[in-house]
Design a protein around this motif. Structure first.
Motif, PDB file in Angstrom:
ATOM      1  N   GLU A 118       0.820  -1.211   0.000  1.00 46.94           N
ATOM      2  CA  GLU A 118       0.000   0.000   0.000  1.00 46.94           C
ATOM      3  C   GLU A 118       0.855   1.263   0.000  1.00 46.94           C
ATOM      4  OE1 GLU A 118      -2.686  -3.107   1.988  1.00 46.94           O
ATOM      5  OE2 GLU A 118      -0.552  -2.616   1.935  1.00 46.94           O
ATOM      6  N   PHE A 119       2.045   1.192   0.604  1.00 40.74           N
ATOM      7  CA  PHE A 119       2.887   2.393   0.717  1.00 40.74           C
ATOM      8  C   PHE A 119       3.566   2.751  -0.606  1.00 40.74           C
ATOM      9  CE2 PHE A 119       2.377   1.098   5.116  1.00 40.74           C
ATOM     10  CZ  PHE A 119       2.052   2.311   5.711  1.00 40.74           C
ATOM     11  N   LEU A 122       1.691   5.659  -1.554  1.00 40.66           N
ATOM     12  CA  LEU A 122       1.743   6.804  -0.645  1.00 40.66           C
ATOM     13  C   LEU A 122       1.946   8.128  -1.393  1.00 40.66           C
ATOM     14  CD1 LEU A 122       1.742   7.907   2.241  1.00 40.66           C
ATOM     15  CD2 LEU A 122       4.153   7.261   2.417  1.00 40.66           C
ATOM     16  N   VAL A 125      -1.254   9.808  -2.469  1.00 41.26           N
ATOM     17  CA  VAL A 125      -1.962  10.538  -1.419  1.00 41.26           C
ATOM     18  C   VAL A 125      -1.275  11.868  -1.142  1.00 41.26           C
ATOM     19  CG1 VAL A 125      -2.709  10.463   0.996  1.00 41.26           C
ATOM     20  CG2 VAL A 125      -2.774   8.383  -0.398  1.00 41.26           C
ATOM     21  N   ASP A 192       1.261   4.222   9.028  1.00 42.51           N
ATOM     22  CA  ASP A 192       0.770   5.354   8.246  1.00 42.51           C
ATOM     23  C   ASP A 192       0.402   6.529   9.145  1.00 42.51           C
ATOM     24  OD1 ASP A 192      -0.088   6.245   5.466  1.00 42.51           O
ATOM     25  OD2 ASP A 192      -1.877   6.683   6.651  1.00 42.51           O
ATOM     26  N   LEU A 234      -5.147   6.307   1.545  1.00 42.79           N
ATOM     27  CA  LEU A 234      -4.179   5.291   1.145  1.00 42.79           C
ATOM     28  C   LEU A 234      -4.886   3.970   0.864  1.00 42.79           C
ATOM     29  CD1 LEU A 234      -1.178   4.657   0.703  1.00 42.79           C
ATOM     30  CD2 LEU A 234      -1.066   3.959   3.108  1.00 42.79           C
TER      31      LEU A 234
END
Length: 399
Positions: A118-119, A122, A125, A192, A234
Protein backbone atom coordinates in the motif's frame (compact mmCIF):
# COMPACT_ATOMS: atom_id res chain seq x y z
CA UNK A 1 8.53 -9.39 -0.89
CA UNK A 2 8.26 -11.76 1.97
CA UNK A 3 5.15 -10.30 3.58
CA UNK A 4 3.43 -12.94 5.63
CA UNK A 5 0.10 -12.17 4.07
CA UNK A 6 1.34 -13.62 0.79
CA UNK A 7 1.59 -17.10 2.23
CA UNK A 8 -1.53 -17.21 4.37
CA UNK A 9 -4.25 -19.59 3.26
CA UNK A 10 -7.04 -18.22 1.14
CA UNK A 11 -9.48 -18.37 4.01
CA UNK A 12 -7.28 -16.22 6.21
CA UNK A 13 -6.73 -13.77 3.31
CA UNK A 14 -10.47 -13.43 3.01
CA UNK A 15 -10.76 -12.82 6.74
CA UNK A 16 -8.06 -10.13 6.64
CA UNK A 17 -9.70 -8.50 3.63
CA UNK A 18 -12.89 -8.29 5.63
CA UNK A 19 -11.14 -6.51 8.45
CA UNK A 20 -11.89 -2.83 8.42
CA UNK A 21 -9.00 -0.49 7.75
CA UNK A 22 -8.66 3.09 8.77
CA UNK A 23 -8.08 6.09 6.50
CA UNK A 24 -6.14 9.35 6.53
CA UNK A 25 -5.73 12.40 4.26
CA UNK A 26 -2.81 13.82 2.30
CA UNK A 27 -0.04 14.96 4.54
CA UNK A 28 -0.94 18.50 5.50
CA UNK A 29 1.83 18.97 7.99
CA UNK A 30 5.49 18.05 8.25
CA UNK A 31 6.50 14.46 8.85
CA UNK A 32 8.01 14.25 12.33
CA UNK A 33 11.64 13.30 12.72
CA UNK A 34 12.11 9.85 14.26
CA UNK A 35 13.51 9.71 17.78
CA UNK A 36 16.76 8.17 16.63
CA UNK A 37 17.48 9.67 13.24
CA UNK A 38 18.97 7.06 10.92
CA UNK A 39 22.46 7.54 9.65
CA UNK A 40 22.81 9.17 6.24
CA UNK A 41 22.01 6.75 3.47
CA UNK A 42 24.87 5.26 1.46
CA UNK A 43 25.07 6.09 -2.23
CA UNK A 44 21.94 4.79 -3.90
CA UNK A 45 22.67 1.64 -5.92
CA UNK A 46 21.22 1.25 -9.37
CA UNK A 47 17.83 -0.39 -9.20
CA UNK A 48 17.30 -3.52 -11.25
CA UNK A 49 17.21 -2.73 -14.94
CA UNK A 50 13.85 -3.30 -16.64
CA UNK A 51 15.62 -5.56 -19.10
CA UNK A 52 16.46 -7.88 -16.22
CA UNK A 53 12.81 -8.20 -15.17
CA UNK A 54 10.60 -10.97 -16.53
CA UNK A 55 8.96 -10.07 -19.84
CA UNK A 56 5.37 -9.03 -19.33
CA UNK A 57 5.77 -8.91 -15.55
CA UNK A 58 2.38 -7.86 -14.17
CA UNK A 59 3.08 -4.87 -11.99
CA UNK A 60 -0.41 -4.77 -10.56
CA UNK A 61 -0.55 -8.46 -9.67
CA UNK A 62 2.73 -8.14 -7.79
CA UNK A 63 1.51 -5.01 -6.04
CA UNK A 64 -1.75 -6.64 -4.93
CA UNK A 65 0.23 -9.60 -3.63
CA UNK A 66 2.22 -7.29 -1.37
CA UNK A 67 -0.78 -5.54 0.20
CA UNK A 68 -0.98 -6.06 3.96
CA UNK A 69 -3.87 -3.87 5.14
CA UNK A 70 -7.67 -4.16 4.97
CA UNK A 71 -9.42 -3.91 1.62
CA UNK A 72 -12.24 -2.02 -0.07
CA UNK A 73 -14.99 -2.90 2.43
CA UNK A 74 -12.93 -2.12 5.51
CA UNK A 75 -14.79 1.14 6.09
CA UNK A 76 -17.46 3.08 4.14
CA UNK A 77 -15.08 6.03 3.89
CA UNK A 78 -12.57 3.89 1.99
CA UNK A 79 -15.13 3.12 -0.70
CA UNK A 80 -16.16 6.75 -0.71
CA UNK A 81 -12.65 7.96 -1.49
CA UNK A 82 -12.10 5.19 -4.04
CA UNK A 83 -15.19 6.36 -5.92
CA UNK A 84 -14.02 9.95 -5.61
CA UNK A 85 -10.67 9.09 -7.19
CA UNK A 86 -12.35 7.27 -10.09
CA UNK A 87 -15.41 9.46 -10.68
CA UNK A 88 -13.95 10.23 -14.14
CA UNK A 89 -12.52 6.83 -15.13
CA UNK A 90 -10.68 7.90 -18.29
CA UNK A 91 -9.11 10.87 -16.55
CA UNK A 92 -8.03 8.64 -13.68
CA UNK A 93 -6.48 6.14 -16.09
CA UNK A 94 -4.61 8.95 -17.84
CA UNK A 95 -3.27 10.30 -14.53
CA UNK A 96 -2.17 6.85 -13.45
CA UNK A 97 -0.44 6.22 -16.79
CA UNK A 98 1.51 9.47 -16.42
CA UNK A 99 2.89 8.55 -12.98
CA UNK A 100 3.38 4.84 -13.67
CA UNK A 101 7.17 5.04 -14.27
CA UNK A 102 7.67 6.55 -10.80
CA UNK A 103 5.19 4.14 -9.23
CA UNK A 104 6.94 1.09 -10.68
CA UNK A 105 10.32 2.38 -9.49
CA UNK A 106 8.98 2.97 -5.97
CA UNK A 107 7.48 -0.53 -5.98
CA UNK A 108 10.89 -2.09 -6.48
CA UNK A 109 12.35 -0.04 -3.62
CA UNK A 110 9.45 -1.00 -1.33
CA UNK A 111 10.10 -4.68 -2.07
CA UNK A 112 13.77 -4.21 -1.17
CA UNK A 113 12.74 -2.92 2.27
CA UNK A 114 9.89 -5.43 2.73
CA UNK A 115 7.38 -2.60 3.13
CA UNK A 116 3.65 -3.25 2.65
CA UNK A 117 2.56 -2.64 -0.93
CA UNK A 118 0.00 0.00 0.00
CA UNK A 119 2.89 2.39 0.72
CA UNK A 120 3.95 2.22 -2.93
CA UNK A 121 0.84 4.36 -3.42
CA UNK A 122 1.74 6.80 -0.65
CA UNK A 123 2.98 9.46 -3.13
CA UNK A 124 -0.48 9.39 -4.73
CA UNK A 125 -1.96 10.54 -1.42
CA UNK A 126 0.80 13.06 -0.78
CA UNK A 127 1.25 14.64 -4.21
CA UNK A 128 -0.22 12.44 -6.97
CA UNK A 129 3.43 11.49 -7.58
CA UNK A 130 4.27 15.05 -8.67
CA UNK A 131 7.84 16.23 -7.98
CA UNK A 132 6.66 19.36 -6.18
CA UNK A 133 9.45 21.93 -6.09
CA UNK A 134 10.72 23.27 -2.80
CA UNK A 135 9.65 26.55 -1.28
CA UNK A 136 11.27 27.95 1.81
CA UNK A 137 10.50 25.84 4.89
CA UNK A 138 7.80 23.95 2.99
CA UNK A 139 7.47 20.23 2.13
CA UNK A 140 8.73 19.15 -1.27
CA UNK A 141 8.97 16.19 -3.60
CA UNK A 142 6.44 13.46 -4.24
CA UNK A 143 6.76 12.35 -0.58
CA UNK A 144 6.16 15.90 0.73
CA UNK A 145 9.06 15.91 3.18
CA UNK A 146 9.97 18.93 5.28
CA UNK A 147 13.62 20.06 5.03
CA UNK A 148 14.42 19.09 8.62
CA UNK A 149 12.87 15.65 8.12
CA UNK A 150 14.82 15.13 4.93
CA UNK A 151 18.02 16.01 6.75
CA UNK A 152 17.25 13.49 9.48
CA UNK A 153 16.86 10.84 6.78
CA UNK A 154 20.27 11.58 5.30
CA UNK A 155 18.99 13.58 2.33
CA UNK A 156 20.95 16.64 1.29
CA UNK A 157 18.85 19.78 0.97
CA UNK A 158 20.37 23.10 -0.11
CA UNK A 159 20.07 25.60 -2.93
CA UNK A 160 22.26 23.49 -5.20
CA UNK A 161 20.63 20.11 -4.62
CA UNK A 162 17.43 18.87 -2.96
CA UNK A 163 17.38 15.14 -2.27
CA UNK A 164 13.62 15.23 -1.74
CA UNK A 165 13.27 15.52 -5.52
CA UNK A 166 15.78 12.74 -6.20
CA UNK A 167 13.60 9.72 -7.08
CA UNK A 168 15.94 6.92 -5.89
CA UNK A 169 17.37 8.74 -2.86
CA UNK A 170 14.01 9.89 -1.51
CA UNK A 171 12.31 6.53 -2.15
CA UNK A 172 15.06 4.68 -0.30
CA UNK A 173 14.96 7.17 2.59
CA UNK A 174 11.19 6.94 3.01
CA UNK A 175 11.05 3.16 2.72
CA UNK A 176 13.81 2.85 5.28
CA UNK A 177 11.80 5.10 7.61
CA UNK A 178 8.61 3.05 7.10
CA UNK A 179 10.55 -0.15 7.75
CA UNK A 180 11.78 1.31 11.06
CA UNK A 181 8.27 2.41 12.01
CA UNK A 182 6.94 -1.09 11.39
CA UNK A 183 9.62 -2.62 13.62
CA UNK A 184 8.45 -0.26 16.35
CA UNK A 185 4.65 -0.34 15.90
CA UNK A 186 4.17 -3.74 14.15
CA UNK A 187 0.84 -2.56 12.64
CA UNK A 188 1.05 -1.05 9.12
CA UNK A 189 -2.02 1.10 9.83
CA UNK A 190 -0.19 2.69 12.73
CA UNK A 191 2.87 3.14 10.50
CA UNK A 192 0.77 5.35 8.25
CA UNK A 193 -0.47 7.30 11.27
CA UNK A 194 3.15 7.84 12.30
CA UNK A 195 4.14 9.04 8.83
CA UNK A 196 1.40 11.65 8.85
CA UNK A 197 1.23 12.65 12.52
CA UNK A 198 4.77 11.92 13.66
CA UNK A 199 6.39 9.05 15.50
CA UNK A 200 6.40 10.79 18.89
CA UNK A 201 2.69 11.63 18.84
CA UNK A 202 1.69 8.08 17.89
CA UNK A 203 4.03 6.49 20.39
CA UNK A 204 2.51 8.66 23.14
CA UNK A 205 -1.03 7.75 22.03
CA UNK A 206 -0.23 4.04 22.16
CA UNK A 207 1.35 4.36 25.60
CA UNK A 208 -1.85 5.96 26.83
CA UNK A 209 -4.49 3.97 24.93
CA UNK A 210 -2.74 0.73 24.07
CA UNK A 211 -2.11 -1.02 20.78
CA UNK A 212 -5.18 -0.70 18.53
CA UNK A 213 -7.12 -3.91 17.77
CA UNK A 214 -7.82 -5.15 14.25
CA UNK A 215 -11.32 -3.70 14.44
CA UNK A 216 -12.27 -1.07 13.59
CA UNK A 217 -10.05 -0.86 10.56
CA UNK A 218 -9.35 2.80 11.23
CA UNK A 219 -7.63 2.70 14.63
CA UNK A 220 -9.43 4.78 17.23
CA UNK A 221 -6.37 6.52 18.50
CA UNK A 222 -6.71 10.20 19.45
CA UNK A 223 -5.28 11.65 16.23
CA UNK A 224 -6.35 14.52 14.02
CA UNK A 225 -9.03 14.08 11.38
CA UNK A 226 -6.43 14.70 8.68
CA UNK A 227 -4.42 11.74 9.96
CA UNK A 228 -7.40 9.39 9.82
CA UNK A 229 -8.24 10.64 6.36
CA UNK A 230 -4.65 10.07 5.24
CA UNK A 231 -4.97 6.36 5.98
CA UNK A 232 -8.44 6.30 4.43
CA UNK A 233 -7.09 7.73 1.18
CA UNK A 234 -4.18 5.29 1.15
CA UNK A 235 -6.56 2.36 1.54
CA UNK A 236 -8.87 3.87 -1.08
CA UNK A 237 -6.27 4.07 -3.84
CA UNK A 238 -5.14 0.56 -2.89
CA UNK A 239 -8.79 -0.49 -3.15
CA UNK A 240 -8.90 0.72 -6.76
CA UNK A 241 -5.79 -1.32 -7.52
CA UNK A 242 -7.36 -4.36 -5.83
CA UNK A 243 -10.65 -4.17 -7.73
CA UNK A 244 -10.37 -1.87 -10.75
CA UNK A 245 -13.42 -3.36 -12.47
CA UNK A 246 -15.52 -2.35 -9.49
CA UNK A 247 -14.82 1.28 -10.43
CA UNK A 248 -14.98 0.85 -14.22
CA UNK A 249 -11.29 1.56 -14.74
CA UNK A 250 -8.51 -0.32 -16.49
CA UNK A 251 -5.06 -0.18 -14.95
CA UNK A 252 -2.38 0.91 -17.45
CA UNK A 253 0.73 -1.02 -18.39
CA UNK A 254 4.31 0.17 -18.66
CA UNK A 255 6.56 -1.15 -21.45
CA UNK A 256 10.03 -2.11 -20.26
CA UNK A 257 11.60 0.64 -22.39
CA UNK A 258 9.71 3.25 -20.36
CA UNK A 259 10.76 2.03 -16.93
CA UNK A 260 12.96 4.41 -14.99
CA UNK A 261 16.59 3.45 -14.47
CA UNK A 262 19.71 5.21 -13.25
CA UNK A 263 22.20 6.24 -15.90
CA UNK A 264 25.66 6.78 -14.43
CA UNK A 265 27.16 10.21 -15.08
CA UNK A 266 30.96 9.86 -14.92
CA UNK A 267 31.72 13.59 -14.97
CA UNK A 268 29.86 16.83 -14.36
CA UNK A 269 27.96 18.04 -17.41
CA UNK A 270 25.14 20.39 -18.24
CA UNK A 271 21.57 19.09 -18.25
CA UNK A 272 21.33 20.21 -21.88
CA UNK A 273 24.31 18.05 -22.82
CA UNK A 274 22.89 15.09 -20.92
CA UNK A 275 19.48 15.48 -22.54
CA UNK A 276 21.03 15.67 -26.01
CA UNK A 277 23.14 12.61 -25.35
CA UNK A 278 20.10 10.66 -24.11
CA UNK A 279 17.88 11.79 -26.98
CA UNK A 280 15.42 13.48 -24.60
CA UNK A 281 14.02 16.97 -24.39
CA UNK A 282 15.61 19.11 -21.70
CA UNK A 283 12.26 19.62 -19.96
CA UNK A 284 11.59 15.88 -19.80
CA UNK A 285 15.01 15.19 -18.27
CA UNK A 286 14.60 18.00 -15.74
CA UNK A 287 11.20 16.71 -14.64
CA UNK A 288 12.80 13.39 -13.73
CA UNK A 289 15.81 15.02 -12.06
CA UNK A 290 14.44 18.04 -10.26
CA UNK A 291 16.90 17.63 -7.38
CA UNK A 292 19.57 19.64 -9.20
CA UNK A 293 19.16 23.32 -8.43
CA UNK A 294 20.93 24.51 -11.56
CA UNK A 295 21.39 23.41 -15.13
CA UNK A 296 24.45 21.42 -14.15
CA UNK A 297 24.59 17.78 -13.06
CA UNK A 298 26.53 17.93 -9.78
CA UNK A 299 28.15 14.49 -9.55
CA UNK A 300 29.28 15.29 -6.01
CA UNK A 301 25.61 15.21 -5.02
CA UNK A 302 24.39 12.43 -7.32
CA UNK A 303 26.44 10.67 -9.96
CA UNK A 304 23.41 9.47 -11.91
CA UNK A 305 20.41 10.74 -13.82
CA UNK A 306 17.00 9.12 -13.93
CA UNK A 307 15.63 8.39 -17.39
CA UNK A 308 13.55 5.80 -19.24
CA UNK A 309 15.47 2.64 -20.05
CA UNK A 310 15.52 3.31 -23.80
CA UNK A 311 17.09 6.74 -23.28
CA UNK A 312 19.51 5.42 -20.66
CA UNK A 313 20.77 2.88 -23.16
CA UNK A 314 21.42 5.64 -25.68
CA UNK A 315 23.05 7.81 -23.00
CA UNK A 316 25.43 5.00 -22.09
CA UNK A 317 26.19 4.13 -25.71
CA UNK A 318 27.22 7.64 -26.82
CA UNK A 319 30.98 8.12 -26.27
CA UNK A 320 31.85 10.96 -23.93
CA UNK A 321 34.26 12.27 -26.56
CA UNK A 322 31.52 12.70 -29.15
CA UNK A 323 31.35 16.36 -30.16
CA UNK A 324 28.04 18.13 -29.82
CA UNK A 325 28.16 20.52 -32.75
CA UNK A 326 24.80 21.98 -31.79
CA UNK A 327 26.00 23.54 -28.55
CA UNK A 328 29.49 24.52 -29.65
CA UNK A 329 31.45 22.10 -27.48
CA UNK A 330 32.12 18.54 -26.46
CA UNK A 331 30.28 16.53 -23.92
CA UNK A 332 32.51 16.47 -20.89
CA UNK A 333 35.43 14.12 -20.92
CA UNK A 334 37.88 13.11 -18.24
CA UNK A 335 40.46 15.87 -17.57
CA UNK A 336 43.60 15.60 -19.72
CA UNK A 337 46.32 13.49 -18.14
CA UNK A 338 48.72 16.42 -18.23
CA UNK A 339 46.30 18.94 -16.74
CA UNK A 340 47.57 20.72 -13.61
CA UNK A 341 45.81 19.86 -10.38
CA UNK A 342 42.64 21.96 -10.09
CA UNK A 343 42.86 25.03 -7.91
CA UNK A 344 39.84 26.30 -6.04
CA UNK A 345 41.12 29.84 -6.18
CA UNK A 346 42.59 30.22 -9.63
CA UNK A 347 45.94 31.13 -8.00
CA UNK A 348 47.29 34.29 -9.69
CA UNK A 349 50.86 33.53 -8.63
CA UNK A 350 51.10 30.58 -11.04
CA UNK A 351 50.72 31.28 -14.73
CA UNK A 352 49.21 28.14 -16.23
CA UNK A 353 48.39 27.60 -19.87
CA UNK A 354 46.14 25.30 -21.85
CA UNK A 355 46.46 24.52 -25.54
CA UNK A 356 43.03 24.18 -27.12
CA UNK A 357 42.35 20.81 -28.72
CA UNK A 358 39.70 20.03 -31.28
CA UNK A 359 36.30 19.94 -29.56
CA UNK A 360 37.40 21.81 -26.42
CA UNK A 361 34.85 24.22 -24.97
CA UNK A 362 35.32 27.08 -22.52
CA UNK A 363 33.01 25.39 -20.05
CA UNK A 364 34.98 22.13 -20.17
CA UNK A 365 38.33 23.89 -19.76
CA UNK A 366 36.99 26.02 -16.88
CA UNK A 367 35.70 22.90 -15.14
CA UNK A 368 38.99 21.06 -15.63
CA UNK A 369 40.98 23.82 -13.95
CA UNK A 370 38.32 24.74 -11.36
CA UNK A 371 37.89 28.30 -12.59
CA UNK A 372 34.90 30.10 -14.08
CA UNK A 373 34.13 30.73 -17.74
CA UNK A 374 34.03 34.48 -17.02
CA UNK A 375 37.55 34.31 -15.59
CA UNK A 376 38.82 32.51 -18.68
CA UNK A 377 37.24 35.09 -20.95
CA UNK A 378 38.64 37.99 -18.92
CA UNK A 379 42.16 36.58 -18.64
CA UNK A 380 42.27 35.85 -22.37
CA UNK A 381 40.35 38.90 -23.64
CA UNK A 382 37.70 36.72 -25.27
CA UNK A 383 34.53 38.37 -26.49
CA UNK A 384 32.63 35.14 -27.08
CA UNK A 385 32.86 31.37 -26.53
CA UNK A 386 34.61 30.59 -29.84
CA UNK A 387 37.89 28.65 -29.63
CA UNK A 388 40.34 27.39 -32.27
CA UNK A 389 42.52 24.27 -32.10
CA UNK A 390 46.09 25.26 -31.19
CA UNK A 391 44.99 28.42 -29.40
CA UNK A 392 46.77 28.99 -26.06
CA UNK A 393 44.73 30.08 -23.05
CA UNK A 394 45.99 31.48 -19.77
CA UNK A 395 44.50 29.67 -16.80
CA UNK A 396 45.31 32.31 -14.21
CA UNK A 397 45.45 36.07 -14.02
CA UNK A 398 48.55 37.63 -15.67
CA UNK A 399 51.12 38.98 -13.24
Amino acid sequence: MKLAIRILPAALCALLAACANAPFQPAAGPVEIPSSAPAPLPPVPDIESPAAQPAGADVWTRLRGSFAMPGCDADPAVLGWARQYTRHPKQFESQLQAVLPRLVYVQKVAEDYDVAGEFVLLPWVESHFRPIAARKHRPAGMWQLMPVTAGSLGLRVDRHYDGRLDVPASANAVMKLLEQYHKQFVDWRVVDYAYNAGEFAIRKAIRTHGTPPEQPAIPRLPVRKVTREHLTKLLAIACVVREPARFNVSLPTLPGEQRLVQADVPHAMSMAQAADRAGMTLDALKRLNGAFGSNMVDTAAASYLMMPAAHARRFNDVPLELADSNNGGDLLRAPPADAPAPSSTGDASLLRKHTVKRGDSLWQIAHTYAVSVDQLKRWNHLGNHSLKPGQTLQISAPN
